[in-house]
Design an enzyme around this catalytic site. Sequence first.
Site, mmCIF file in Angstrom:
data_model
loop_
_atom_site.group_PDB
_atom_site.id
_atom_site.type_symbol
_atom_site.label_atom_id
_atom_site.label_comp_id
_atom_site.label_asym_id
_atom_site.label_seq_id
_atom_site.Cartn_x
_atom_site.Cartn_y
_atom_site.Cartn_z
ATOM 1 N N GLU A 60 13.453 134.675 -26.337
ATOM 2 C CA GLU A 60 12.665 135.388 -25.341
ATOM 3 C C GLU A 60 13.478 135.727 -24.093
ATOM 4 O O GLU A 60 14.377 134.986 -23.699
ATOM 5 C CB GLU A 60 11.425 134.556 -24.983
ATOM 6 C CG GLU A 60 10.486 134.492 -26.175
ATOM 7 C CD GLU A 60 9.199 133.722 -25.919
ATOM 8 O OE1 GLU A 60 8.143 134.207 -26.324
ATOM 9 O OE2 GLU A 60 9.244 132.643 -25.316
ATOM 10 N N CYS B 2 15.565 136.879 -16.727
ATOM 11 C CA CYS B 2 15.813 135.509 -17.171
ATOM 12 C C CYS B 2 16.177 135.578 -18.651
ATOM 13 O O CYS B 2 15.369 136.004 -19.474
ATOM 14 C CB CYS B 2 14.529 134.713 -16.933
ATOM 15 S SG CYS B 2 14.622 133.020 -17.494
ATOM 16 N N CYS C 16 17.135 124.568 -28.410
ATOM 17 C CA CYS C 16 18.000 123.820 -27.495
ATOM 18 C C CYS C 16 18.133 122.403 -28.018
ATOM 19 O O CYS C 16 17.183 121.841 -28.558
ATOM 20 C CB CYS C 16 17.400 123.799 -26.090
ATOM 21 S SG CYS C 16 18.494 123.042 -24.854
ATOM 22 N N CYS D 245 14.980 117.849 -23.352
ATOM 23 C CA CYS D 245 14.334 117.417 -22.106
ATOM 24 C C CYS D 245 12.847 117.213 -22.387
ATOM 25 O O CYS D 245 12.214 118.019 -23.077
ATOM 26 C CB CYS D 245 14.564 118.438 -20.992
ATOM 27 S SG CYS D 245 16.317 118.597 -20.578
ATOM 28 N N CYS E 281 10.019 120.176 -21.774
ATOM 29 C CA CYS E 281 10.381 121.580 -21.999
ATOM 30 C C CYS E 281 9.988 122.047 -23.400
ATOM 31 O O CYS E 281 10.291 121.378 -24.397
ATOM 32 C CB CYS E 281 11.890 121.739 -21.798
ATOM 33 S SG CYS E 281 12.479 123.400 -22.175
ATOM 34 N N GLY F 24 17.549 127.621 -24.155
ATOM 35 C CA GLY F 24 18.892 127.114 -24.406
ATOM 36 C C GLY F 24 19.613 126.582 -23.197
ATOM 37 O O GLY F 24 19.177 126.745 -22.060
ATOM 38 N N GLU F 25 20.723 125.897 -23.463
ATOM 39 C CA GLU F 25 21.579 125.351 -22.412
ATOM 40 C C GLU F 25 22.845 126.222 -22.375
ATOM 41 O O GLU F 25 23.698 126.130 -23.280
ATOM 42 C CB GLU F 25 21.901 123.888 -22.738
ATOM 43 C CG GLU F 25 23.047 123.294 -21.951
ATOM 44 C CD GLU F 25 22.896 123.391 -20.429
ATOM 45 O OE1 GLU F 25 21.817 123.095 -19.887
ATOM 46 O OE2 GLU F 25 23.886 123.792 -19.779
ATOM 47 N N SER G 214 22.089 128.092 -15.066
ATOM 48 C CA SER G 214 21.270 126.897 -14.861
ATOM 49 C C SER G 214 21.636 125.888 -15.934
ATOM 50 O O SER G 214 21.666 126.216 -17.122
ATOM 51 C CB SER G 214 19.787 127.278 -14.964
ATOM 52 O OG SER G 214 18.976 126.144 -14.773
ATOM 53 N N LEU H 155 17.851 118.802 -11.947
ATOM 54 C CA LEU H 155 17.990 117.376 -11.608
ATOM 55 C C LEU H 155 16.738 116.597 -12.035
ATOM 56 O O LEU H 155 16.827 115.655 -12.802
ATOM 57 C CB LEU H 155 18.267 117.236 -10.116
ATOM 58 C CG LEU H 155 18.755 115.883 -9.645
ATOM 59 C CD1 LEU H 155 20.027 115.450 -10.348
ATOM 60 C CD2 LEU H 155 18.971 115.887 -8.129
ATOM 61 N N HIS H 156 15.596 116.947 -11.503
ATOM 62 C CA HIS H 156 14.277 116.464 -11.949
ATOM 63 C C HIS H 156 13.975 114.991 -11.711
ATOM 64 O O HIS H 156 12.844 114.557 -11.936
ATOM 65 C CB HIS H 156 14.042 116.760 -13.437
ATOM 66 C CG HIS H 156 14.159 118.206 -13.806
ATOM 67 N ND1 HIS H 156 13.623 119.215 -13.050
ATOM 68 C CD2 HIS H 156 14.769 118.816 -14.856
ATOM 69 C CE1 HIS H 156 13.889 120.385 -13.632
ATOM 70 N NE2 HIS H 156 14.587 120.173 -14.706
ATOM 71 N N ASN I 12 4.903 123.715 -15.843
ATOM 72 C CA ASN I 12 4.115 124.664 -16.629
ATOM 73 C C ASN I 12 3.785 124.026 -17.969
ATOM 74 O O ASN I 12 4.686 123.618 -18.700
ATOM 75 C CB ASN I 12 4.908 125.957 -16.846
ATOM 76 C CG ASN I 12 5.098 126.701 -15.540
ATOM 77 O OD1 ASN I 12 4.129 127.046 -14.874
ATOM 78 N ND2 ASN I 12 6.343 126.924 -15.157
ATOM 79 N N CYS J 167 8.717 129.162 -16.426
ATOM 80 C CA CYS J 167 9.781 128.201 -16.736
ATOM 81 C C CYS J 167 9.307 127.182 -17.754
ATOM 82 O O CYS J 167 8.248 126.584 -17.584
ATOM 83 C CB CYS J 167 10.162 127.376 -15.513
ATOM 84 S SG CYS J 167 10.659 128.309 -14.128
HETATM 85 N N1 SAH Z 1 19.043 124.452 -20.039
HETATM 86 C C1 SAH Z 1 19.075 125.008 -18.719
HETATM 87 C C2 SAH Z 1 18.281 126.280 -18.528
HETATM 88 C C3 SAH Z 1 16.940 126.416 -19.162
HETATM 89 S S1 SAH Z 1 15.450 125.947 -18.405
HETATM 90 C C4 SAH Z 1 18.633 123.959 -17.722
HETATM 91 O O1 SAH Z 1 18.221 122.884 -18.127
HETATM 92 O O2 SAH Z 1 18.745 124.201 -16.532
HETATM 93 C C5 SAH Z 1 15.284 126.563 -16.785
HETATM 94 C C6 SAH Z 1 14.540 125.587 -15.879
HETATM 95 O O3 SAH Z 1 13.170 125.401 -16.260
HETATM 96 C C7 SAH Z 1 15.188 124.212 -15.888
HETATM 97 O O4 SAH Z 1 15.254 123.693 -14.586
HETATM 98 C C8 SAH Z 1 14.189 123.431 -16.714
HETATM 99 O O5 SAH Z 1 14.304 122.050 -16.495
HETATM 100 C C9 SAH Z 1 12.880 124.004 -16.243
HETATM 101 N N2 SAH Z 1 11.758 123.675 -17.111
HETATM 102 C C10 SAH Z 1 11.795 123.327 -18.407
HETATM 103 N N3 SAH Z 1 10.554 123.092 -18.882
HETATM 104 C C11 SAH Z 1 9.711 123.309 -17.859
HETATM 105 C C12 SAH Z 1 8.285 123.276 -17.729
HETATM 106 N N4 SAH Z 1 7.498 122.997 -18.770
HETATM 107 N N5 SAH Z 1 7.745 123.583 -16.527
HETATM 108 C C13 SAH Z 1 8.546 123.920 -15.486
HETATM 109 N N6 SAH Z 1 9.885 123.991 -15.551
HETATM 110 C C14 SAH Z 1 10.470 123.684 -16.725
#
Ligand code: SAH
Length: 370
Positions: free
Chosen positions: A103, A116, A123, A127, A130, A171-172, A203, A226-227, A302, A345
């Site tokens: 997408e 984006c 991926c 995480c 995600c 993806g990463e 990112s 970071l999270h 989200n 996101c």
């Molecule tokens: N792999 C990369 C880029 C993809 S995700 C990374 O980890 O940065 C882009 C952003 O969306 C990242 O910060 C990711 O942690 C965040 N993200 C993933 N799932 C999400 C969700 N369900 N709600 C909000 N942000 C999310």
Amino acid sequence: MRAHALIHGRESSKLNLLGLPAPSLVEFFESMDEKPYRARQIMRWVYQRQVLDFAAMTDLSAALRKQLATIATLDVPGALANEHSADGTRKWLLNVGAGQAVETVFIPEPNRGTLCISSQAGCALDCAFCATGHQGFNRNLSAAEILGQVVLASRELNGTPVTNVVFMGMGEPLANYRNVLPVVKLLIDDQAYGLSRRRVTISTAGLVPQILRLATECNVALAVSLHAPTDELRDRLVPINRVHPIEELLDACWKYAEGLASRQITFEYVMLDGVNDSVPQARLLARLLKNRPAKVNLIPFNAFPEGRFRCSSPHTIEQFWQTLKAAGLIATIRRPRGDDIAAACGQLAGRVHDRQRVRLGDKVIGASTL
Ligand code: SAH
């Protein structure tokens, strides 16, 4: 003809010129006894005028146009679906062959248009919050498939410019460094898209060796997911932390920032109800980033169908934000866009089949413990 050539309806013996680094394109023309500036001409047609048909490239000789059509292609992934959000956000589902689809999302704002893009089908980083990670990993996208998303969106947007590109789709990107780097270079190349380095953002969940490599090879803007302010929590939310813990990651970030001409690194922080959103956690985060070239972007979580988390309340997000600001940090709260078409996101799922059952999280740390 090989099987994958049939799927794409193209002859696999043809070279796809899309996403080819400028020096390789020069070599390609030299091998045809053509002048090196042909590379520049093609790049302008494709990336600045969105023309993909060699026959329409009127500053090339008729003979060269014909020859190109027999040995090369400009192959962009086809759109399987195309959605419009009530807020103007657009999303495309792109066919990358063999049943896989990724997408791409366009987010219009008053003074800019951000695209984006995805870098992998699925991926491997797993995480916990995600949707893409939930699906597992199928494969890296090629440079043509990554840059093809920019070409396709630019064509479909009918003159609305793409002013910013962020690698925040599926993806990463740093796990597909080999194919992402040539794309980044074309995005900032004046003969191609000519975007400034500040308007192209990689990112990453924190692949330290690749962050350090990118610093020397193409220091575009960097966002780090970071999270969590402690290793104990980040190990569970972002499993790659078990390989590259916070201190090592931040050291790499500060090195990266040295090459950024006084610019900051963005730290993304997804707001998860009762998990990482308390005031003491905000204070710990502030301590990690204080007096550093950093800004924090708080992302309301989200939801997606299989998700186990809830988003923090607006009040909690506000409090977290105030705590960061009181500690002297620059922080913003990301406004969700396109959530009515699952384009926000972390909601990008695409279609990922035949995924590898072993994801990085399983391989490195055993099954996720959250
Ligand atoms: N792999 C990369 C880029 C993809 S995700 C990374 O980890 O940065 C882009 C952003 O969306 C990242 O910060 C990711 O942690 C965040 N993200 C993933 N799932 C999400 C969700 N369900 N709600 C909000 N942000 C999310």
